[in-house]
Design an enzyme around this catalytic site. Structure first.
Site, PDB file in Angstrom:
ATOM      1  N   SER A  10      52.960  56.034  75.637  1.00  0.00           N
ATOM      2  CA  SER A  10      52.895  56.936  74.482  1.00  0.00           C
ATOM      3  C   SER A  10      52.666  58.394  74.858  1.00  0.00           C
ATOM      4  CB  SER A  10      51.778  56.483  73.535  1.00  0.00           C
ATOM      5  OG  SER A  10      50.517  56.549  74.185  1.00  0.00           O
ATOM      6  N   LYS A  11      52.501  58.701  76.144  1.00  0.00           N
ATOM      7  CA  LYS A  11      52.256  60.079  76.560  1.00  0.00           C
ATOM      8  C   LYS A  11      53.533  60.913  76.439  1.00  0.00           C
ATOM      9  CE  LYS A  11      48.054  58.952  77.750  1.00  0.00           C
ATOM     10  NZ  LYS A  11      46.939  59.244  76.821  1.00  0.00           N
TER      11      LYS A  11
END
Length: 366
Positions: free
Chosen positions: A183-184
């Protein structure tokens, strides 16, 4: 509506991702294969430093940086109480003591003005977190560190692609550490991370630490860990780099649009400040809610995912409470009651943004 839209990203990059993964499957070098060095060079050039060392996770990056700097028992590391636990966790695992400086109320980043008064003869380094995708005040933190002969480790797990005074996050201090958690801003399809430094000796130490402290095969020069980033994950990040400049530009544009629409709608939230000498890549799109529980219920009823990053400051976590000062961290405690993260990614659609803003506007006019 996804909280983080990885599916649309995958569809856009499908051919390149599969080609990269197939290449690894064909050559079979799953550990420290050629894609590892290729990714390290690409990231090193992007950040503008002498060395990039890929590692198994952003958490590994923090621990390896501390170990490379020789941080251990008897040492203190000044950090923020408002972050994911990994930041303080690695300080304690290294054998050192975390010392918590409170945060700025409008950015939720460590308050540089609180740091210098916490320095003691035992202080070894400062570890700020670039929270939500905006770099902390690295100019002031680096100046404080220089005055006291300290190292600075930037925990940039949420800010890869951001900049501070025109310089990239991860290239601003002794060590920059980032995460490639899916999710970064730049994510793989599992765990991964990287360290960045201009110091040749520290880079060599980091490379040895990530392979059990080996300077060459079966010669263990120092204490180390199993901290390598595997070749398949490096291949995925290489494929994602093809779109990364576009994604970072979109994150900034969408972040600005989201903020403008929330403000125009009179949504019952306060917007985080973005300082004029830096930007934000919105690793999480987070606002300060007036009534978080009420907004969460409303969003849930509308089918809109949301999250809280983070509900409890580290100074109030059972395992870290022993490190809190008598004064605690009142600003961190206050913002922990208000922060609310909304759906966001480079592929956030107009429809999704409007749905979120409309839901929050309805709450404001109820």
């Amino acid at each position: 509506m996804p909280f983080t839209d990885l599916r649309t990203q995958y569809e856009a990059l499908r051919a390149g991702i599969h080609a990269r993964m197939d290449r690894v499957l064909e050559h079979g070098q799953y550990i420290l294969g050629p894609e590892v060095a290729e990714l390290e060079e690409a990231l090193r050039v992007r950040v503008g430093v002498r060395h990039c060392v890929t590692v198994g996770s952003g958490t590994d990056a923090l621990l390896i940086a501390l170990m490379a700097l020789g941080v251990g028992p008897g040492d203190e590391v000044i950090t923020t109480p408002f972050t994911f636990a990994a930041t303080a966790e690695m300080i304690v695992i290294a054998g050192a003591t975390p010392v918590f400086a409170d945060v700025e109320p409008d950015t939720c980043n460590i308050d540089a003005k609180q740091v210098e008064r916490l320095i003691t003869p035992r202080t070894k380094c400062i570890m700020p977190v670039s929270l939500y995708g905006q770099v902390a005040d690295m100019e002031e933190l680096n100046a404080i560190a220089a005055r006291h002969g300290l190292a600075v480790i930037e925990d940039a797990a949420q800010s890869f692609g951001a900049s501070f005074q025109g310089r990239p996050s991860c290239g601003l201090s002794t060590f920059g550490c980032t995460s490639f958690f899916p999710s970064k801003p730049l994510g793989c399809y599992g765990d991964g991370g990287a360290l960045f430094t201009d110091d040749d000796a520290l880079a060599q130490a980091a490379r040895e630490i990530r392979v059990h402290g080996q300077s060459k095969r079966y010669t263990h020069t120092r204490l180390g860990i199993a901290g390598r980033m595997d070749t398949l994950q490096c291949a995925i990040v290489l494929a994602k780099l093809e779109r990364f400049d576009w994604e970072i530009a979109r994150r900034k544009i969408l972040g600005d649009q989201f903020r403008q629409r929330l403000q125009a709608a009179g949504a019952p939230v306060d917007l985080l400040a973005v300082r004029p000498d830096r930007d934000c890549v919105w690793g999480q799109f987070t606002v300060l809610a007036h009534d978080r529980a009420g907004l969460q219920q409303l969003l849930q009823e509308a089918g809109i995912p949301n999250a809280v990053h983070y509900p409890i400051p580290l100074t109030e976590q059972p395992v870290y409470r022993q490190y809190a000062s008598a004064a605690g961290a009142p600003v961190a405690a206050a913002v922990a009651q208000r922060v609310l993260s909304l759906p966001f990614s480079a592929d956030l659609t107009e429809q999704a943004m409007e749905q979120v803003v409309s839901a929050l506007k309805a709450k404001a006019t109820a």
